[in-house]
Design a protein around this motif. Structure first.
Motif, mmCIF file in Angstrom:
data_model
loop_
_atom_site.group_PDB
_atom_site.id
_atom_site.type_symbol
_atom_site.label_atom_id
_atom_site.label_comp_id
_atom_site.label_asym_id
_atom_site.label_seq_id
_atom_site.Cartn_x
_atom_site.Cartn_y
_atom_site.Cartn_z
ATOM 1 N N UNK B 357 46.357 39.970 46.065
ATOM 2 C CA UNK B 357 45.629 38.991 45.258
ATOM 3 C C UNK B 357 45.013 37.909 46.124
ATOM 4 N N UNK B 358 45.736 37.510 47.167
ATOM 5 C CA UNK B 358 45.185 36.466 48.043
ATOM 6 C C UNK B 358 44.029 37.011 48.882
ATOM 7 N N UNK B 468 38.493 28.438 42.083
ATOM 8 C CA UNK B 468 38.491 29.459 43.140
ATOM 9 C C UNK B 468 39.923 29.759 43.547
ATOM 10 N N UNK B 469 40.188 31.026 43.807
ATOM 11 C CA UNK B 469 41.494 31.385 44.355
ATOM 12 C C UNK B 469 42.438 31.952 43.316
ATOM 13 N N UNK B 470 43.385 32.755 43.794
ATOM 14 C CA UNK B 470 44.280 33.397 42.842
ATOM 15 C C UNK B 470 45.077 32.391 42.016
ATOM 16 N N UNK B 474 45.353 32.569 38.080
ATOM 17 C CA UNK B 474 46.595 32.746 37.332
ATOM 18 C C UNK B 474 46.773 31.627 36.309
ATOM 19 N N UNK B 475 46.402 30.428 36.693
ATOM 20 C CA UNK B 475 46.505 29.318 35.736
ATOM 21 C C UNK B 475 45.611 29.597 34.530
ATOM 22 N N UNK B 476 44.439 30.120 34.787
ATOM 23 C CA UNK B 476 43.504 30.389 33.687
ATOM 24 C C UNK B 476 43.986 31.553 32.822
ATOM 25 N N UNK B 518 33.420 33.859 43.145
ATOM 26 C CA UNK B 518 34.569 33.625 42.263
ATOM 27 C C UNK B 518 34.223 32.572 41.213
ATOM 28 N N UNK B 519 33.608 31.490 41.660
ATOM 29 C CA UNK B 519 33.294 30.402 40.729
ATOM 30 C C UNK B 519 32.353 30.898 39.640
#
Lengths: 327, 674, 330
Positions: B357-358, B468-470, B474-476, B518-519
């Motif tokens: 994921x990273x 941006x970023x895993x 995950x929070x979303x 990503x954004x």
């Protein structure tokens, strides 16, 4: 820049807008347009050979201007574009027949549809009906094929006949003793109705006074007045448009009370960009032929009633839907 | 495959995908945590759409069992729990829905009495029929191995003996007299079902003869059938019989069934669960509040009780549990799903878990996000964004501006800290040189405020927040695997649009998505989720409600320059206040059931110790709404009257037509029946 | 020349068929077009012996007062068009289908042979089962479905608070339905809940979409947007759309025939979108016992459409000859 690179650059540009206030709306618009390019816009004939895919043209169109605000305004304009693809036209041919032509023919059949012998009587009436185009932009062949009508030898366009046609010969051909008794005139797109009026008046004024049915497949609201006036002027002429595009398909030069906010901004945009759009063609008007300002196009071509900023190629402007003009 | 295929393109993996694909894509991560599903006892599996509920329940289906076998893949259920056979009924996709069409009696009161009994009878017949179908499927010649694994006898003689035993049971009131084989029984059962449907569809004018006088009691026929399976030797003693009731919440959705039939039907099913039958165990898939809203049992006193007649397995709660958060359960689940999809799409995937994921979604540090926001901003805008106040002591102003040149995030935090100290009258004369004394760098204080700081910086710069970023993803996702998959899908699509196509290069390596891609993908996914809100029942009003509440909260958070309330993008209500307002209670429960709001019980900070719940917008909406997704500190405490007014505004708002923005006008011209 | 079902402006259609004694069925909605068909019929001067008017009872909501007033106005217009012949029947929108069965049975016992069924403001939940009962009874010599296009749609949403997609009454699947050969979705400006169906793992593998030709860019945009979203959610399941006129019942039916290879197999229908297309789907479903799913709104806005459209000098009121001389025209 090669085609694929243009599509990529376009995507990057839209993605870079994502950070702006309404940038996510641009992303959503892009996703929709990407889909439409594949299943809807990419049958645009003037750009098939050599292939100029829609997304590449879109990059060229948006980068006609430098600043991103104007690019985003141009991009947003696409929300209001209405385009009819080849398949939709096929449907229009068939719907024109089912919903406009056939009921008119029933009247001429002088029999009730559920009476015995109706089918045979109808077939006879159909056989004596001549289907012709108003101008040569109407794909009359396709209309015949779509409706599985027997092919006919002559299918002149009546706008040309109005200029060059022999009234006597035509009356003999199209009249009580002639090959055909009645005429159906079809046109793919009617903007101001000028060409339609010329053709229709000519036909209706023939000495044989045939019954005429005018069937524009797509028309702007302006054409309705023309069509209805013709129907009033000529008792044997009927006007039966298939799809009439409403006022939200047009940007007019002068403001109207019914204008929606986007139409107001679009007008400003059209005027602001026109000097670039027209380029070397100084006589070109910003709102297109008849000041119709249509945001409409179709697979075969873009009508000249549409906004030049959509269809006009110049030294200083790349068209999105370049028009093949009648020279 | 591979090249330029989006592994997440097909979001929904249901019954329509080829079983071999299901097997490859199914992620067994939740199985262990939902192991009750495969053990004795009734289980109610609750969760929103996308929580993994449907996939878990699918494991009970014989067709899926066989799919694993065909694919030579071990069945993901531990061997000790894999001896089961199941039957099921899908409420939406079956004849059950016909029951609202026609009354069984002319008199309304009599109809109300008797219809649920016919429904129960129909349900009984349908379930037994499906059980027989499952049995025959699993014991077909080509599936002998599976039959053996499950513990079923393939002997036709044994099966017929079983059928005769079942048919002879008095519960059928003679309806199955004379049946001697499984096939005969199936015909008889099907014929009765057909008779019902014929009547309900107005194909026959009267209730078929015999139906009225031979209605079976709810749950009994399945029970005796299950018992007979074991008695006759068709099933081993340790083989469990499960019954799946899919789309249970549909009964609740049909709020408008005549004579509250939907309620009666639910209560019939509740009653069956209430029997605590030792021979057969039920699995009901439902939404949390919808399930708990009605636990009455038809024709009986009392209600079902969790831990007594059933166990509730709440998938969202499982993922939120502390021990699972510590072991990063969701992340491992998401990583497994991702890896499977990548392999299925033909990518080479050597990484797994966190590393995968990273690698796919490298992060951008908050400091860098802040810099990206302010890129291109002039000095005045920078100053405003960071929040330097010219009334501050000059040394402090300088310190903040100095920090702001390289680290605007730090500068914003520092400004907020200064504002807090000033309010308390505790601002030191000069900025401390010792790091330990620099309050704005203290770990927890800073961590709690980073989301709000980024929010404020973005707003000041006229930009959207950057996700941006895993960790952000995950929070979303908020524990919902469907949301995660849709975000991954959007990001991948954004990447495919801009990645260079190299047709001759067999590049099967897993990509790494840069920040821009990503954004963009996340923004697009968030907009999509916001649109989806409107597409559910009462969604139009709920969308407005979310919009109204979010705007209120955003305004407050942006105005809170001192960042005293970094958690105010959720709101908290006392339970007793909510009880007073049934409409609000219902509204909030439903919003949480469909996943538009996240509801969490929390301990109050107030001295009154009243129990409270806090509500956040679904995290996937955060980018669109421009609010943070991570829940820190205390939410905004409100009184129920505030929520009443929000709701009233949302409902009233739907009617207004003047002064509408173009987009809103278009959004609203949604529902046209022509 | 292929055979196509006969349809067109109602005024012309009524004059094109043999004279007979008609029975008119309308639904008293709050919109102006609720009475357009009755007014056209009265204007043509054909013999309408009797008329049934359904008045739907819905649970009280914030539109109730306004809606009831408008429905009363509609009834007044209907009574004026059909003096002395209008029988009003109240029916729960969310009740059983008994009243519809009674209505159809009543027509049969009263010897009504020729039915004019105005579906313009009749919810799908009502006209689908009504059509089924009428067609299956085989008791009627003529059945014309009528649809009136509004002049324009108002700014407000039509309806709110839809149920999730569920089978329409009398169009429920069998208990263990055969595997669906495919699905057909008719798009409209709202296609609520189809994604939900897909999300639950339901719906057929291959779904064909009927796309009504738009008449303005707004409709075009919205309908394409729905198409794109459906496609995006399940790209392997949706085939490129088939375009058709929103008014062309015959074309819709013809498409269904060709998509299903002359009605082979078991198909799953979702008739969102224009009513004439829905009527075609209803007829196909009735003939072949296919299920039909729909997200029924539960709250109707009384101000959703304005006026009655025009086609040249005529009101845009269309008739579709579904049954003629006792035979289904399909």
């Amino acid at each position: 820049m090669e085609i694929e690179a243009k599509s990529r650059r376009l995507a990057e540009m839209i993605q870079s807008w994502a950070g702006e206030e309404d940038g996510n709306a641009d992303l959503a618009r892009y996703t929709l347009i990407e889909y439409l390019a594949k299943y809807h816009f990419d049958d645009y004939e003037p750009c098939l050979a050599p292939p100029q895919p829609f997304m590449a043209r879109l990059w060229d169109w948006l980068t006609n201007v430098q600043d991103s605000a104007t690019r985003r305004s141009l991009f947003a304009l696409l929300d209001h574009l209405i385009y009819f693809n080849r398949n939709q036209f096929h449907t229009l041919y068939r719907t024109a027949f089912s919903s406009r032509i056939r009921p008119w023919l029933f009247d001429h059949t002088r029999q009730l549809v559920d009476a015995p012998g109706f089918e045979a009587a109808f077939d006879q009436v159909l056989a004596r009906t001549w289907f012709c185009p108003v101008t040569d932009s109407m794909r009359i062949n396709a209309f015949y094929h779509a409706n599985r009508l027997s092919n006919v030898r002559y299918r002149p366009d009546w706008y040309s006949l109005a200029k060059f046609g022999d009234e006597q010969k035509l009356s003999a051909y199209l009249g009580p003793g002639g090959e055909y008794e009645r005429l159906v005139l079809l046109e793919d797109f009617v903007g101001t109705g000028r060409q339609m009026r010329t053709a229709a008046e000519f036909a209706a004024n023939l000495p044989s006074a045939p019954a005429v049915l005018l069937v524009p497949l797509l028309s702007l609201g302006d054409a309705a007045a023309v069509g209805e006036a013709l129907a009033l002027a000529f008792p044997r002429l009927s006007y039966a448009p298939v799809v009439v595009l409403d006022s939200t398909s047009q940007i007019r030069p002068t403001a109207a009370a019914s204008d929606l906010p986007w139409q107001v901004s679009a007008r400003e945009l059209v005027e602001e960009l026109h000097p670039r759009v027209k380029g070397e063609r100084v006589s070109l008007m910003p709102f297109g032929y008849g000041d119709c300002g249509a945001l409409a196009s179709m697979y075969s071509n873009t009508p000249n009633n549409s906004l030049p900023l959509l269809h006009h190629d110049s030294l200083t402007w790349n068209a999105l839907l370049p028009r093949t003009a009648r020279v | 495959m591979a090249l330029h295929v989006n592994p997440f393109a097909e979001l929904y993996v249901g019954e329509t995908v080829p079983p071999s694909d299901f097997v490859r894509l199914f992620s067994p991560f939740l199985v262990e945590h939902a192991s009750l599903l495969f053990q004795r006892g009734n289980v109610v599996l609750t969760g929103v759409q996308g929580s993994g509920k449907t996939m878990l329940l699918s494991l009970l289906r014989p067709s899926i069992r066989l799919a694993f076998h065909k694919a030579k893949t071990p069945f993901p259920v531990p061997e000790a729990h894999s001896h089961f056979i199941s039957a099921g009924i899908s409420l939406r996709n079956s004849g059950v829905m016909s029951f609202g069409q026609r009354a069984f009696e002319k008199d309304a009161a009599a109809a109300h009495e008797v219809t649920p009994l016919y429904f129960a009878d129909y349900l009984n017949y349908a379930l037994v029929l499906d059980l027989l179908a499952s049995l025959q499927l699993l014991t077909e010649d080509e599936n002998a191995k599976v039959a053996e694994q499950v513990g079923l006898s393939t002997s036709v003689e044994t099966q017929n003996r079983f059928a005769a035993e079942v048919a002879a049971d008095p519960c059928w009131l003679g309806a199955l007299d004379g049946v001697e084989t499984v096939d005969e029984m199936k015909l008889r059962l099907a014929s009765r079902i057909e008779a019902y449907l014929s009547f309900l569809q107005f194909n026959s004018s009267v209730i078929p003869q015999g139906l009225a006088s031979s209605k079976t009691a709810a749950g009994i026929p399945v029970s005796i059938t299950a018992k007979a399976l074991r008695n006759s030797g068709v099933a081993g003693k340790d083989v469990n019989v499960f019954v799946r009731i899919d789309q249970y919440e549909e009964l609740d959705s049909i709020r408008r069934l005549p004579n509250s039939l939907g309620v009666s039907f639910r209560e019939i099913i509740n009653r069956i669960l209430g029997m605590r039958d030792p021979h057969v165990f039920y699995r009901v898939g439902a939404r949390r509040h919808a399930w708990r809203a009605n636990l009455r049992m038809y024709g009986a006193e009392g209600v079902l009780e969790d831990q007594r007649e059933y166990e509730e397995v709440d998938l969202e709660e499982i993922l939120r549990r502390k021990e699972n958060l510590k072991t990063f359960l969701f992340m491992r689940f998401a990583a497994d799903v991702t890896r499977r999809r990548l392999l299925h799409a033909g990518y080479q995937c050597d990484l797994d878990g966190k590393k995968l994921l990273r690698a796919l979604f490298p992060r951008t540090r908050p400091e860098e996000k802040a810099r990206m926001c302010l890129r291109g901003a002039d000095g005045a805008l920078q100053r405003r964004a960071i929040g330097v106040d010219e009334n501050w002591p000059p040394q402090w102003q300088e310190s903040v501006l100095e920090n702001g040149r390289t680290d605007p995030l730090l500068a914003r935090l520092q400004s907020a800290w200064i504002a807090q100290q000033l309010a308390r009258g505790q601002l030191p004369a000069a900025p401390p040189k010792v790091k330990a004394a620099q309050g704005w760098t203290r770990e927890y204080w800073r961590k709690e405020r980073v989301p709000q700081a980024l929010m404020q910086l973005a707003a000041a710069a006229g930009q959207r927040m950057i996700w941006v970023g895993y960790s952000d993803i995950e929070a979303l996702a908020g524990g919902n695997i469907l949301v995660y998959a849709s975000i991954a899908k959007s990001i991948w699509a954004a990447w495919l649009r801009t990645a260079e196509q190299r047709p001759n290069d067999a590049d099967l390596r897993v990509p790494s998505f840069d920040a821009r891609v990503q954004a963009a993908g996340i923004e697009e996914a968030s907009l999509d989720w916001f649109r989806k809100v409107a597409e559910k029942p009462r969604g139009g009003t709920r969308k407005k409600f979310i919009d109204i509440v979010a705007r209120r909260l955003v305004t407050q958070m942006l105005d809170d320059r001192a960042m005293s309330y970094p958690g105010h993008y959720g709101f908290s209500l006392a339970d007793d206040e909510v009880e007073r307002e049934p409409k609000v209670k219902k509204w909030l429960r439903e919003a949480s059931d469909v996943g538009d709001l996240v509801e969490v019980v929390h301990t109050t900070k107030e001295r009154d110790r009243r129990s409270r719940r806090k509500y956040y917008m679904q995290p996937a909406l955060s980018p669109f709404l421009k609010i943070p997704a991570v829940h820190v500190k205390e939410p905004l405490y409100v009184h129920v009257e505030t929520v009443v007014s929000w709701l009233a505004e949302a409902e009233g708002d739907v009617r207004k037509s003047a002064d509408r923005s173009e987009d809103e006008r278009r959004e609203r011209s949604q529902l046209r029946l022509f | 020349m292929e055979v196509r079902p006969i349809w067109g402006l109602l005024r012309m259609l009524l004059r094109s068929v043999l004279p007979r004694q008609w029975h008119l069925v309308v639904c008293a909605g709050p919109e102006e077009r609720s009475s357009a068909a009755a007014e056209v019929v009265a204007g043509v001067g054909v013999d309408v012996a009797s008329a049934d008017c359904l008045r739907l009872l819905v649970p009280t909501d914030r539109f109730s007062a306004e809606r009831e007033k408008k429905v009363d106005d509609t009834l007044a217009r209907l009574r004026a068009a059909m003096p002395g012949r209008l029988q009003v029947r109240e029916m729960e929108l969310f009740g059983t289908i008994e009243p519809l069965d009674e209505i159809v049975t009543g027509w049969v016992s009263a010897g009504r042979q020729h039915i004019l069924l105005d579906v313009s403001t009749m919810p799908k939940k009502i006209f689908f089962p009504l059509l089924r009962l009428a067609i299956r009874s085989r008791a009627f010599a003529t059945l014309i479905a009528i649809y009136s296009r509004p002049q324009k749609y108002a700014e407000q949403p039509l309806a709110e608070d839809p149920d999730p997609p569920l089978p329409l009454p009398l169009f429920t699947p069998a208990q263990a339905p055969p595997h669906a050969t495919g699905g057909i979705v008719a798009l409209g400006l709202e296609v609520l809940g189809i994604e939900d169906l897909l999300a639950d793992g339901g719906g057929p593998n291959s779904i064909h979409v009927l796309f009504p030709i738009p008449t303005n860019p707004d409709e075009s945009s919205r309908t394409w947007m729905f198409m794109q979203r459906l496609y995006s959610a399940a790209p392997n399941r949706f085939t490129p759309p088939r375009h058709l006129s929103p008014l062309d019942y015959g074309e819709a039916y013809s498409y269904i025939r060709s998509l299903t290879d002359s009605f082979q197999g078991h198909w799953w229908l979702a008739p969102f979108g224009p009513k004439p297309v829905s009527v075609a789907m209803a007829v196909a479903a009735i003939q072949h016992d296919w299920p039909a799913y729909y997200s029924q709104p539960t709250v109707y806005n009384p101000a959703y459409s304005v006026g009655v459209g025009r086609e040249g000098r005529d009101l845009a009121v269309y008739g579709y000859l579904l049954v003629s001389q006792g035979q289904l025209q399909a």
